[in-house]
Design a protein around this motif. Structure first.
Motif, PDB file in Angstrom:
ATOM      1  N   UNK A  24       0.828  -1.210   0.000  1.00 33.27           N
ATOM      2  CA  UNK A  24       0.000   0.000   0.000  1.00 33.27           C
ATOM      3  C   UNK A  24       0.860   1.256   0.000  1.00 33.27           C
ATOM      4  N   UNK A  25       2.010   1.205   0.637  1.00 33.19           N
ATOM      5  CA  UNK A  25       2.843   2.399   0.753  1.00 33.19           C
ATOM      6  C   UNK A  25       3.892   2.547  -0.344  1.00 33.19           C
ATOM      7  N   UNK A  26       4.244   1.443  -1.021  1.00 33.37           N
ATOM      8  CA  UNK A  26       5.321   1.492  -2.017  1.00 33.37           C
ATOM      9  C   UNK A  26       4.903   1.047  -3.416  1.00 33.37           C
ATOM     10  N   UNK A  27       3.772   0.437  -3.574  1.00 35.48           N
ATOM     11  CA  UNK A  27       3.349  -0.088  -4.881  1.00 35.48           C
ATOM     12  C   UNK A  27       3.864  -1.502  -5.092  1.00 35.48           C
ATOM     13  N   UNK A  43      11.728  -2.108  -6.091  1.00 32.00           N
ATOM     14  CA  UNK A  43      10.490  -1.695  -6.757  1.00 32.00           C
ATOM     15  C   UNK A  43      10.441  -2.349  -8.132  1.00 32.00           C
ATOM     16  N   UNK A  44       9.270  -2.738  -8.558  1.00 28.13           N
ATOM     17  CA  UNK A  44       9.107  -3.440  -9.840  1.00 28.13           C
ATOM     18  C   UNK A  44       9.006  -2.437 -10.985  1.00 28.13           C
ATOM     19  N   UNK A  88      14.508   1.820  -5.907  1.00 25.54           N
ATOM     20  CA  UNK A  88      14.406   1.610  -4.464  1.00 25.54           C
ATOM     21  C   UNK A  88      14.614   0.146  -4.128  1.00 25.54           C
ATOM     22  N   UNK A  89      15.458  -0.093  -3.144  1.00 29.96           N
ATOM     23  CA  UNK A  89      15.806  -1.433  -2.670  1.00 29.96           C
ATOM     24  C   UNK A  89      15.182  -1.641  -1.290  1.00 29.96           C
ATOM     25  N   UNK A  90      14.781  -2.866  -0.991  1.00 34.17           N
ATOM     26  CA  UNK A  90      14.208  -3.210   0.305  1.00 34.17           C
ATOM     27  C   UNK A  90      15.014  -4.345   0.921  1.00 34.17           C
TER      28      UNK A  90
END
Length: 103
Positions: A24-27, A43-44, A88-90
């Motif tokens: 919900x917060x990052x897509x 991120x995709x 963006x990396x998680x």
């Protein structure tokens, strides 16, 4: 401090492939698994033309975007030179065969 969220079993992410998780917060977040069972998440969305990285080819700890062949390092989201940019990396972790994602 990161909020770790259990997203799936390690076996649900194909070796040298990806699984997409909606946040919900990052897509859309692409979760990748290397041949050595390392798990990465970015991120995709390729920083070049927003191509779906989850549909790219995984080699080692890098994914090649399916649209224009940009290579993205999965450990930190940096684009491989000579191209420039980042995604963006998680942080991820695997505990007892379950994959966790830091959001």
């Amino acid at each position: 401090m990161s909020d770790w969220k259990k997203i799936c079993a390690l076996g649900d992410v194909p070796v040298l492939g990806a699984r997409v998780v909606d946040s919900a917060s990052h897509g859309r977040i692409a979760v990748f698994r290397s041949a050595a069972d390392e798990v990465f998440a970015v991120l995709d969305k390729c920083p070049h033309k927003a191509g779906p990285l989850s549909q790219g080819i995984v080699h080692g700890d890098t994914v090649t975007c399916p649209l224009h062949s940009w290579k993205i390092q999965l450990r930190d989201g940096q684009v491989v030179p000579p191209d420039v940019g980042c995604v963006k990396h998680f942080a991820t972790r695997v505990d007892n065969g379950e994959v966790f994602l830091a959001l």
